[in-house]
Structure formats: C-alpha cells, structure tokens
Enzyme design. Structure first.
Site, PDB file in Angstrom:
ATOM      1  N   HIS A  72       0.833  -1.211   0.000  1.00 47.39           N
ATOM      2  CA  HIS A  72       0.000   0.000   0.000  1.00 47.39           C
ATOM      3  C   HIS A  72       0.864   1.256   0.000  1.00 47.39           C
ATOM      4  CE1 HIS A  72      -3.861  -1.980   1.811  1.00 47.39           C
ATOM      5  NE2 HIS A  72      -3.463  -2.541   0.679  1.00 47.39           N
ATOM      6  N   TYR A 200      -8.641   4.601   8.775  1.00 40.88           N
ATOM      7  CA  TYR A 200      -8.696   4.843  10.216  1.00 40.88           C
ATOM      8  C   TYR A 200      -9.778   5.894  10.443  1.00 40.88           C
ATOM      9  CZ  TYR A 200      -4.151   2.537  10.721  1.00 40.88           C
ATOM     10  OH  TYR A 200      -3.137   1.623  10.732  1.00 40.88           O
ATOM     11  N   PRO A 243       5.706 -10.431  40.878  1.00 45.83           N
ATOM     12  CA  PRO A 243       5.596 -11.759  41.479  1.00 45.83           C
ATOM     13  C   PRO A 243       5.644 -11.762  43.007  1.00 45.83           C
ATOM     14  CG  PRO A 243       7.661 -11.544  40.236  1.00 45.83           C
ATOM     15  CD  PRO A 243       6.900 -10.288  40.025  1.00 45.83           C
ATOM     16  N   LYS A 247       0.288 -13.003  43.633  1.00 43.86           N
ATOM     17  CA  LYS A 247      -1.128 -12.723  43.422  1.00 43.86           C
ATOM     18  C   LYS A 247      -1.620 -12.928  41.992  1.00 43.86           C
ATOM     19  CE  LYS A 247      -2.186 -11.830  47.575  1.00 43.86           C
ATOM     20  NZ  LYS A 247      -2.356 -13.109  48.266  1.00 43.86           N
ATOM     21  N   TYR A 335      -1.658 -12.173  52.533  1.00 44.24           N
ATOM     22  CA  TYR A 335      -0.891 -13.217  51.860  1.00 44.24           C
ATOM     23  C   TYR A 335      -1.747 -14.449  51.580  1.00 44.24           C
ATOM     24  CZ  TYR A 335       3.116 -15.781  50.296  1.00 44.24           C
ATOM     25  OH  TYR A 335       3.988 -16.465  49.499  1.00 44.24           O
TER      26      TYR A 335
HETATM   27  C1  PHB Z   1      -4.110  -5.279  10.951  1.00 48.74           C
HETATM   28  O1  PHB Z   1      -4.145  -5.481   9.728  1.00 48.74           O
HETATM   29  O2  PHB Z   1      -4.427  -6.169  11.749  1.00 48.74           O
HETATM   30  C2  PHB Z   1      -3.764  -3.936  11.449  1.00 48.74           C
HETATM   31  C3  PHB Z   1      -3.404  -2.934  10.561  1.00 48.74           C
HETATM   32  C4  PHB Z   1      -3.115  -1.671  11.008  1.00 48.74           C
HETATM   33  C5  PHB Z   1      -3.178  -1.380  12.354  1.00 48.74           C
HETATM   34  C6  PHB Z   1      -3.504  -2.367  13.262  1.00 48.74           C
HETATM   35  C7  PHB Z   1      -3.808  -3.665  12.795  1.00 48.74           C
HETATM   36  O3  PHB Z   1      -2.941  -0.103  12.782  1.00 48.74           O
END
Ligand code: PHB
Ligand code: APR
Length: 340
Positions: A72, A200, A243, A247, A335
């Site tokens: 891409h 996004y 550790p 817990k 504990y």
């Molecule tokens: C994904 O393809 O799983 C992927 C791509 C970009 C991201 C996070 C996950 O920012």
C-alpha cells in the site's frame, strides 16, 4: 542440551531472531509452551514496515510474502463524513506491506524447519535460570521429562505475558504505562475489504479501523467499552502484578469466581445484574491485592533511588513487621488471600 542463544517464544520476534542468528553461524534453540498448530491459529496484526520486510528477506523466508502480500502507498483518515488520504509513498518514498502475522509466522516456521533449526514446542514450565551468573540455562519440561538447555544468553521473545518479563528483577524494570479506558473488538471476515487501502476512522461513536488480509478477506477493529458487550477480561489481560505477592494466578482465579457466579446467574435466572457488576466486584478485590503486591515489592527490593534513608525505612518496616503481631497479621491476611 547446549546452545549459544536460548530463545523463549516462537512468535515473529523469536523466529526472526533465530533465523538471523543461524545465518550468522550462531547456534540457537527456540522453546515455546504452545504447539505449532496453536500458534498458527492465532489471529494477530498484519501491517509490516519496510524495515520488517527487510529483516524477513535477510532470513531468506520472504518468497511467499513477495508473491502474496499487498503493498500500500497510502492510508485514509476518515472524519467529518469524508476520507482524507495520506500518501505515504509521496511523503516518504516508502510503502507498507499488508501480510497477516499468522502467515508470516508460518513462513518463518517452515523456513526454520527446512534449514534444520531446532525448536521445542509444547515446552512446559519454561524458566530462565542463573541469568546473572556464570551458567545461564533454561529449564523446561517436554513430554513429561524435565530438560535443561545450557546457553550463553537467553532471549525473551515470549510476549507481554511470558515468563521472561517476570524474571527481570523489579529494580531493573521501569514501566511507563498509559492505561486506555477502552478496548478493541477485532473481526476477521471473509468479505472483500471496504477500500483498497486502510481506513482509520474517527467518529463520535468511537474509533474504527478497516484493514485487510487479502482482496477477499477483511479485518476490522472497533473501539468498545471495557465493560461493554460480551468480552470479560480475566486475570492478566485486566491487571498485572509483580511476582512478590504471589497474586497473579490468584487474582485470575478470583476473577473467575466473580465471573462464574455472574454467568450462572445469567443462565439460571436470566439476570444480567452479576454481569454488569463483574468489573466492579472483581476489581474491588484486585485493587487490594495490587496494593499488597506493591507494598511487599517496596519492602523487599533494592530500588536505585532508595538511598540510605530508604534502606533504613525498609529495615525498620521489616523489623516492625516480624516483631508486631498486628503487623504480621496484616501481612498474613493479605498473603493467604482476602475474602471473596
Ligand atoms: C491489521 O491489519 O491487523 C492492522 C493494521 C493496522 C493497524 C492495526 C492492525 O494499525
Ligand atoms: N513459555 C514459553 N513460551 C511462551 C511463554 C512461556 N511462559 N509465554 C508465551 N510464550 C510464547 C507464546 O506461546 C507465543 O508463541 O511466546 C510466543 C510469543 O509470541 P507473540 O505473542 O507473537 O510475540 P512476538 O513474537 O513478540 O510478536 C510480535 O506482534 O501482534 C503483535 O504486539 C504483538 O507482541 C506481538 C508482536
């Protein structure tokens, strides 16, 4: 058994390291607690930088990636009703490669096997020993038999929840943490991707990401509330403790206690009350155990910033603790475990 570098974890980082070491003539053995099949069933990330592809090429395991991966030149940021493309290639001269981590792991595993690299899967109780001393080694059980792998170095490639991180003395580990007040739901769907490149999206209802694995397979992520929907975090995914207080496992068990009663109530009575209250009920006990682990850790470890005064306080606290029934009782009740 003896090797030069013992690698814990057969994910991309362990496999890449193993192949690059082998090519440099450095002997290595990979140990993983999971089976090969289990590792190859996990759906993980999928976007590779050029540097990552370069490392895979150096391993000699990039032929399927070059044949099948998508390259891409840009991404889109979607907000206010439109897509705004960022031309990565025009801006940097570089591209990104879309190739599922599962496929990458498979290629690296196949390549390692063909090159005669040694890997032990389903290795139980993997534990680095004497990492500060002259004889570092890793112990583990394989097929019910205890084994020892002597080495010069141990590489911890076993993820956030692996054993390696837990072996670093707290005084040598600095954690900077930003806890995000939401989670992500990931969906893998056998449908063509929404667009040719990744999107996004910023939206009043939350973040969404449209990514892909191939021209026929999409991967989507959406922001979700931590207590939303049908995902319950149990144990380490929800909270991590050092550790010292012993817990981690016990908090995972107490989370199970609250979740099982919530689920029983849901199935027996159709009531969501327990489910809705799960986080609050489980966390009220978790925080007390986090406090206890924290106080044990503060009391028993050497902190570089402590100085003479800090060490005196630790010594005084220890002396008070063992000399006072009330203080001993406070340690003891934490504990052995606070009531559910
Ligand atoms: C994904 O393809 O799983 C992927 C791509 C970009 C991201 C996070 C996950 O920012
Ligand atoms: N003992 C032995 N092996 C373990 C142990 C353990 N106690 N704990 C975890 N492992 C193994 C897991 O079974 C897994 O196969 O370590 C491996 C770690 O692999 P990944 O989680 O894939 O980690 P890594 O190789 O660093 O992957 C790179 O990609 O998806 C992203 O952020 C994610 O960190 C991950 C990164």
């Amino acid at each position: 058994m003896r090797t030069q570098v013992a690698i814990i974890g057969s994910g991309p980082s362990g496999l890449l390291l193993g192949q690059l070491l082998s090519r440099a003539g450095i002997d290595n053995v990979i140990l993983d607690r999971a089976s090969r099949a289990h590792i190859l069933e996990r759906v993980r990330a999928g976007l590779l930088e050029e540097g990552t592809v370069g490392l895979i090429e150096q391993c000699g395991g990039a032929s399927r990636l070059h044949a099948e991966a998508l390259t891409h030149d840009g991404i889109s940021l979607a907000f206010d009703g439109s897509n705004h493309r960022i031309d990565l290639h025009a801006l940097t001269g570089k591209r990104v490669t879309v190739y599922g981590q599962t496929e990458l792991t498979r290629d690296l595993m196949d390549h390692r096997q063909a090159a005669g690299g040694q890997s032990v899967y389903e290795a139980a109780d993997v534990l680095p020993n004497d990492i500060d001393g002259d004889r570092p080694h890793v112990t583990y059980r394989s097929g019910g038999v205890t084994a020892r792998l002597d080495c010069d170095f141990v590489a911890g490639c076993d993820g956030f929840h692996g054993v390696s991180r837990a072996c670093v003395p707290p005084s040598a580990l600095t954690t900077y943490e930003r806890v995000y007040p939401f989670g992500w739901l990931g969906i893998l769907a056998d449908v063509p991707p929404a667009d040719r490149e990744l999107i996004y999206a910023y939206h009043p209802r939350g973040f969404a990401l449209c990514t892909m694995r191939s021209p026929q397979r999409s991967r989507y992520y959406i922001q979700c509330g931590l207590d939303d929907g049908s995902l319950f975090l149990v144990g380490d995914p929800a909270h991590i403790v050092p550790p010292t207080g012993a817990k981690g496992l016990n908090l995972a068990a107490s989370d199970v206690h609250y979740l099982i009663s919530a689920l029983r109530e849901f199935y027996a009575e159709g009531s969501r009350a327990g489910i809705d209250a799960y986080s609050a009920r489980a966390l009220s006990r978790v925080w007390k155990a986090v406090r206890f682990s924290w106080s044990m850790t503060l009391m028993l470890h050497q902190f570089p910033e402590n100085g003479a005064f800090g060490r005196r306080m630790q010594e005084a606290e220890l002396a008070y603790l063992v000399g006072s029934r009330a203080a001993s009782a406070a340690l003891a009740e934490n504990y052995v475990g606070l009531p559910y």
